[in-house]
Design a protein around this motif. Structure first.
Motif, mmCIF file in Angstrom:
data_model
loop_
_atom_site.group_PDB
_atom_site.id
_atom_site.type_symbol
_atom_site.label_atom_id
_atom_site.label_comp_id
_atom_site.label_asym_id
_atom_site.label_seq_id
_atom_site.Cartn_x
_atom_site.Cartn_y
_atom_site.Cartn_z
ATOM 1 N N ASP A 138 17.194 28.613 17.701
ATOM 2 C CA ASP A 138 15.930 28.776 18.418
ATOM 3 C C ASP A 138 14.774 29.200 17.274
ATOM 4 O O ASP A 138 13.449 28.986 17.398
ATOM 5 N N ALA A 139 14.988 30.212 16.473
ATOM 6 C CA ALA A 139 14.200 30.556 15.580
ATOM 7 C C ALA A 139 13.749 29.469 14.620
ATOM 8 O O ALA A 139 12.603 29.337 14.168
ATOM 9 N N HIS A 199 11.172 27.352 16.874
ATOM 10 C CA HIS A 199 9.979 28.156 16.857
ATOM 11 C C HIS A 199 9.172 28.490 15.555
ATOM 12 O O HIS A 199 7.950 27.974 15.490
ATOM 13 N N SER A 200 9.858 28.390 14.414
ATOM 14 C CA SER A 200 9.220 28.477 13.121
ATOM 15 C C SER A 200 8.601 27.039 12.776
ATOM 16 O O SER A 200 7.410 27.086 12.542
ATOM 17 N N PRO A 252 18.268 32.639 10.572
ATOM 18 C CA PRO A 252 17.592 31.178 11.380
ATOM 19 C C PRO A 252 18.678 30.743 12.386
ATOM 20 O O PRO A 252 19.327 29.779 12.276
ATOM 21 N N GLN A 302 7.665 39.089 12.714
ATOM 22 C CA GLN A 302 8.639 37.994 13.385
ATOM 23 C C GLN A 302 9.081 36.692 12.688
ATOM 24 O O GLN A 302 10.035 36.320 12.534
ATOM 25 N N ILE A 303 8.079 36.336 11.755
ATOM 26 C CA ILE A 303 8.548 35.256 10.867
ATOM 27 C C ILE A 303 9.516 35.589 9.621
ATOM 28 O O ILE A 303 10.607 34.728 9.496
ATOM 29 N N LYS A 308 11.951 37.654 10.420
ATOM 30 C CA LYS A 308 13.151 37.914 11.025
ATOM 31 C C LYS A 308 13.555 36.327 11.287
ATOM 32 O O LYS A 308 14.824 36.005 11.037
ATOM 33 N N TRP A 309 12.555 35.293 11.472
ATOM 34 C CA TRP A 309 13.115 34.038 11.820
ATOM 35 C C TRP A 309 13.664 33.253 10.429
ATOM 36 O O TRP A 309 14.870 32.775 10.470
#
Lengths: 227, 614
Positions: B432-433, B436-437, B429, B421-422, B424-425
């Motif tokens: 939203d990513a 969230h990160s 980027p 998941q991270i 992907k963030w």
């Protein structure tokens, strides 16, 4: 000033019963009766090439006006007196060179500026009687009128204060530097007329507040400590 | 012509900012100076004259205080003061206490203005001094500290009771009963090896039928959590609560054990609300009992806040209480549904993790599961999460509107899933990513398997260290809106019929973002902003001064926000994170500007340091 030699000069100041020089006129009377903080003061110091006003001369004059508790450094003044005569041994102390003296101002010129500032004001000096004798003589020789209101002697103020605390004063306890140290004032360059005048002004304020505290005191009342 | 005032010149040449003046301005300063003799009798009349004046202390000692007599600064030879009134044009409200009479040099407003206009270093000095002053001026030094602010060292009265690691369990038990204590430190040659409590003897020895002749090392807790004598009682309290322990070894600066501090010691200090509250939460036997106790939290916090000097402690206390409630809920769930099928870690994010929680903070949390978890086992954790999150909500920590909660499957993953998941963030980027990160990188483990969490946190820290990702965060920070307009004016927004500044989103959060970014770059894993700033002191990204400024701005803003919230009544319709600058005192308004200008500078700094190379 030549403080360390003052012991020999004790007699110079003694002729003076009162330290009020000229209190003629309503204004001067009001000053004397009024609160000590309201009076106009001029702190002053002279450099001379000897101790005898009859035969020695003024080499430099430094002075600064005070409006309690402020010292108007921006209105301070300093003049080296022009002369072509060679300097005596006193140069070791005051550190003025013959070159300085040769490039100085005419005594009359400096005295005129001083007279303007000093007239009607309280002259503050360390061992004020000494300076005043030199000045009196110089003023009269130059034909300049100058009548300060009174003399405030920081040496005498200190003497009065110390003698109330103890019977015996050690030699050197009354020098400008020693007095300043007693009030936590920082050390300054000595034997420069303007530095010493400012140093004396600071000392005077410290002494006066110490003596008077928050009590209401007239100039006349404060002058009593300086006799 | 400058007069021959050599002493004064010598002195001023060594006194900033006069040392930075060129010769002509320096002489100008000398020519325009006055000196004033200050003592207890005349200090008032001097300041009462009321003309703004720049002062430099030549001799004497003074304390600068505000109009209520609150200490601001000790003034000694070479110190400069009086400039705030000169700079702001407002009336002088500060006063001085004279500790030792002396001389001040002074300059009037016209001279001050002249020197500022013609000397850039002189001007810069006062701009910076003003900011520094503003940020510290609100901090009172005169209030008596709350008991929680006292040193741990000042309350440990009993001499150290310790045993060597070769002592038998029976000898240890004898020593405990002779000394009437419930725990002992195990110490070898001045080094702390472990701690043994009467509970250990009950649970690990008697209950298991172990031989009493065995050395204590077999049953003691090795390398226990410890505190230092110089830390505050509050630190001890939070650590006890966070680690769920009742005995803490106390070490001196050289790591030598000097004693023990227990919850009983803390309770003895005073009938102290935080300790009692925490104990009540610990002792709750059911969800209902916990929820009932939790209703007292806002009231406790309000009274606590009025007593402590450092209102930032309220944020830490609230985080600590949330930690405790979370643990309690997890334990209640485990009690009913059995132990977890695989190792896991309950993580707090955001303000709870950073320990700057406020009464309006919502919950941000997630679950980290060991990689081997089977599909059928996930159900246990989903139900656990639902139980804990709704439980916290009932306790007053409202559900997260953005759904950043362990009860959302997106925030309830195995370590590998999290890492994917991270990644992907990091790789794409989107806004939203990034958001969230940012939440995710402020994390702290609340309950579960410490090792699992630590390994995971280090792994994701490495994933984040990609220039392109960090650059994007940097750019995001650069786009944040700091409410400071032209000519340093505060920019307000209309909200609920008033003009407000959102000091959370536009202030505290921006500092958090900046400090988090630098922490990511340096691979730091602690979540709290002050702790991060402290750790960043040994790195080059921030100068010592910028670091200090950011910390002071952060403290000022968090305190301002907290005291604003504590003042709001329950039925108030005022926004909780926004402040109408008109309601602030003149001083607070100036402080607010100073804080925002620190943030603006730091924001630009990010642009230079991180934006480059993209």
């Amino acid at each position: 000033m030549l403080i360390s030699l003052l012991d020999k000069l004790g007699q110079l100041g003694q002729g003076m019963q009162s330290n009020i020089i000229n209190s003629d006129g309503r204004e001067r009377q009001a000053s004397l009766q009024g609160a000590w903080q309201q009076a106009r003061y001029v702190a002053l110091d002279l450099e001379t090439d000897g101790l005898d006003p009859e035969q020695h001369r003024i080499l430099a004059i430094g002075w600064v006006p005070l409006k309690v508790p402020r010292i108007a450094l921006n209105a301070a003044d300093y003049g080296v007196i022009q002369s072509d005569q060679p300097l005596s041994q006193s140069a070791v102390i005051h550190q003025l060179s013959e070159h300085d003296i040769q490039g100085g101002e005419a005594l009359a010129k400096v005295l005129k500026r001083l007279a303007k500032s000093l007239d009607g004001a309280v002259l503050v000096a360390h061992h004020a009687g000494f300076d005043w004798q030199f000045l009196q003589r110089a003023f009269s020789q130059q034909g300049i009128a100058c009548k300060p209101l009174a003399l405030m002697d920081t040496l005498k103020l200190e003497q009065t204060r110390l003698q109330r605390q103890k019977d015996w004063l050690e030699k050197g306890e009354l020098t400008l530097a020693a007095c300043r140290q007693r009030y936590g004032l920082p050390p300054v360059r000595q034997h420069h007329a303007l530095s010493d005048a400012v140093a004396c002004a600071e000392l005077f304020l410290a002494q006066a507040y110490k003596i008077v505290g928050s009590q209401k005191t007239s100039l006349k009342g404060l002058l009593r400590y300086s006799r | 012509m400058a007069l021959d005032l050599q002493d004064m010149a010598d002195f001023l040449k060594q006194t900033p900012p006069f040392d930075a003046l060129d010769n002509a301005r320096f002489d100008y300063a000398l020519d325009h100076a006055e000196a004033v003799y200050v003592n207890q009798h005349n200090r008032e009349e001097i300041l009462r004259e009321g003309h703004p004046t720049l002062y430099v202390v030549r001799s004497g000692t003074y304390d600068l205080t505000d109009k209520h007599g609150k200490f601001i600064e000790r003034l000694e030879t070479g110190d400069v003061f009086g400039f705030p009134a000169l700079l702001s044009g407002r009336t002088i409200t500060n006063q001085i206490e004279v500790l030792a009479d002396g001389i001040l040099f002074c300059w009037d407003a016209a001279t001050f203005a002249y020197l500022r206009r013609y000397s850039e270093p002189f001007e810069r000095y006062f701009m910076q001094a003003q900011e520094r002053r503003l940020l510290v001026e609100h901090r009172g030094e005169d209030s008596t500290p709350d008991w929680t602010e006292r040193d741990i060292g000042s309350v440990i009265s009993r001499p150290l009771i310790s045993i060597g690691s070769d002592t038998s369990i029976q000898q240890a038990a004898i020593s405990m009963s002779e000394n009437k204590v419930s725990s002992l430190l195990v110490v070898d040659e001045g080094h702390l090896r472990g701690i043994i409590t009467d509970r250990d003897i009950r649970n690990r020895v008697v209950a298991k039928g172990m031989d009493y002749g065995v050395a204590v090392t077999a049953v003691m807790t090795q390398m226990p959590e410890a505190v230092y004598t110089r830390q505050s009682l509050f630190d001890a309290l939070t650590m006890m609560n966070q680690a769920n322990i009742h005995h803490l070894p106390v070490l001196d600066d050289e790591e030598r054990p000097v004693g023990m501090i227990t919850t009983t010691d803390l309770m003895k200090q005073q009938r102290s609300e935080p300790v009692f509250l925490m104990n009540a939460l610990f002792k709750a036997q059911s969800r209902e009992a916990l929820v009932e106790e939790a209703q007292n939290i806002p009231h406790y916090l309000r009274t606590f806040a009025t007593r402590v000097k450092d209102i930032g402690m309220v944020g830490r206390l609230l985080a600590s209480l949330t930690d405790g409630m979370t643990r309690k809920l997890i334990r209640l769930y485990e009690h009913e549904h059995g132990a977890a099928p695989v190792a896991y870690a309950w993580m707090a994010f955001g303000s709870q993790a950073r320990e700057d929680q406020t009464l309006s903070s919502d919950q941000d949390n997630g679950l980290l599961l060991a990689d081997g978890v089977k599909e059928g086992q996930r159900e246990y954790f989903h139900k656990l999460a639902e139980f804990v999150c709704t439980g916290l909500a009932d306790c007053g920590i409202r559900l997260c509107p953005g759904d950043v909660m362990a009860m959302n499957p997106k925030w309830n993953k195995t370590s590998l899933e999290w890492q994917q998941q991270i990644k992907k963030w990091v790789q794409s980027p989107t806004p939203d990513a990034i958001m969230h990160s940012m939440i995710f990188f402020d994390s702290r483990m609340i309950a579960g398997n410490q090792q699992l969490y630590r390994r995971h946190r280090e792994a994701i820290g490495k994933i984040a260290q990609r220039d392109i990702f960090l650059g994007n965060i940097g750019r995001h920070i650069g786009e944040l809106n700091v409410p400071l307009g032209l000519f340093n004016r505060l920019r307000t927004k209309s909200e609920k019929g008033g003009d407000y500044i959102d000091i959370k989103t536009q202030g505290v959060a921006v500092i958090n973002d900046i400090v988090r970014l630098y922490s990511l770059i340096e691979g730091l894993t602690m979540p709290a902003t002050p702790a991060r700033l402290q750790a960043l002191q040994s790195h080059k990204l921030l100068t010592a001064k910028d670091n200090q400024n950011l910390l002071e701005a952060w403290q000022f803003l968090t305190q301002l926000r907290l005291s604003h919230q504590l003042r709001l009544q329950g039925d108030s319709t005022e926004p909780v994170n926004s402040i109408d600058p008109e309601t602030l005192s003149t001083l607070q308004r100036r402080q607010l500007k100073a804080a925002f200008s620190v943030i603006k500078d730091a924001q630009q700094g990010v642009g230079f340091k991180v934006g480059r190379g993209l």
